[in-house]
Design an enzyme around this catalytic site. Structure first.
Site, short mmCIF file in Angstrom:
data_model
loop_
_atom_site.label_atom_id
_atom_site.label_comp_id
_atom_site.label_asym_id
_atom_site.label_seq_id
_atom_site.Cartn_x
_atom_site.Cartn_y
_atom_site.Cartn_z
CE LYS A 299 6.29 5.44 -10.26
NZ LYS A 299 6.83 4.09 -10.12
NE ARG B 48 1.68 2.14 -12.88
CZ ARG B 48 1.86 2.63 -11.66
NH1 ARG B 48 1.42 3.80 -11.33
NH2 ARG B 48 2.50 1.92 -10.76
NE ARG C 153 6.88 0.70 -1.46
CZ ARG C 153 6.72 1.04 -2.74
NH1 ARG C 153 7.39 2.04 -3.26
NH2 ARG C 153 5.90 0.34 -3.50
NE ARG D 165 1.99 0.05 -2.35
CZ ARG D 165 2.38 0.67 -3.48
NH1 ARG D 165 3.00 1.83 -3.39
NH2 ARG D 165 2.19 0.13 -4.65
NE ARG E 83 3.48 -2.83 -7.76
CZ ARG E 83 4.00 -2.39 -6.60
NH1 ARG E 83 4.25 -3.22 -5.62
NH2 ARG E 83 4.23 -1.13 -6.44
#
Ligand code: AMP
Length: 216
Positions: free
Chosen positions: A8, A83, A122, A155, A166
């Site tokens: 996203k 969400r 990431r 992160r 998550r």
């Protein structure tokens, strides 16, 4: 919309640039607040590091303010918000009042195992926000942003344990929002397989956005 790691953030940034849209990422807004060290930021950080959703009232208040400040000629691209169904209905109310209802919802999907691989590798530039991946999209020089030369960071919520949390949160609380939008007459829902190469996924989305623009 889509699970964490579906792409996203990466695609929203590129699409917003290409179509001259404001890009609002709720996750980016919350991380900036957390980094500011404010009391609200500390509270947000607790939810984020546990892989849980920030409570709806807080999300809606912060996002409503941010949406009001958007002015780009090409419109607004929301990333990571709404969400939950209550967030989606609060957004509807705000957009209806402004006379600018949603044009489309993009739903990105990807397999859980790919998501975990993507997220744990990431890295993000702390300064310009450019996103990399240790294997799939490495920077030219280890740990340094190609675009601005700043250091790349991971992160805090990009560990495997938090990713699994998550994902669970996503399937329980966010998937119903997709059903909420699919049930709406006249709202275009664009389904995209986020599991492919980033450039191919972007190309597919650009075709769909061009079609949308032609019909607006
Ligand atoms: P993201 O960068 O979109 O993956 O968001 C990172 C974290 O911020 C999420 O795991 C949540 O803790 C929080 N967050 C972001 N957007 C929302 C939202 N719309 N509702 C609740 N929590 C959110």
């Amino acid at each position: 919309m889509g699970p964490p790691g579906a792409g996203k953030g990466t695609q929203a940034k590129r699409l917003a640039e290409r179509f001259d849209m404001d890009h609002l990422s709720s996750g980016d807004i919350f991380r900036a607040e957390k980094d500011s060290g404010s009391q609200l930021g500390r509270k947000l950080g607790e939810y984020m590091s546990a892989g849980q959703l920030v409570p709806d009232e807080t999300v809606v208040e912060v996002m409503a303010g941010a949406i009001t400040r958007c002015t780009a000629a090409g419109g607004l691209l929301l990333d990571g918000f709404p969400r939950t169904v209550p967030q989606a209905s609060a957004l509807d109310e705000q957009l209806d009042k402004a006379g600018k209802p949603l044009d489309a919802v993009v739903v990105m999907t990807a397999e859980d195992d790919l998501i975990v691989k993507r997220i744990t590798g990431r890295r993000t530039c702390g300064k310009c926000g450019k996103i990399y991946h240790l294997t799939f999209m490495p920077p030219r020089k280890d740990n340094v942003c190609d675009a601005c030369g700043s250091e790349l960071t991971q992160r805090a919520d990009d560990t495997e344990q938090v990713v699994r949390e998550r994902l669970e949160t996503y399937y329980k609380q966010t998937e119903p929002v997709i059903a909420y939008y699919r049930d709406r007459d006249g709202l275009k829902v664009i389904d995209v397989d986020g599991g492919g190469e980033a450039d191919d996924v972007l190309a597919e989305m650009v075709v769909e956005f061009d079609k949308l623009r032609a019909n607006c």
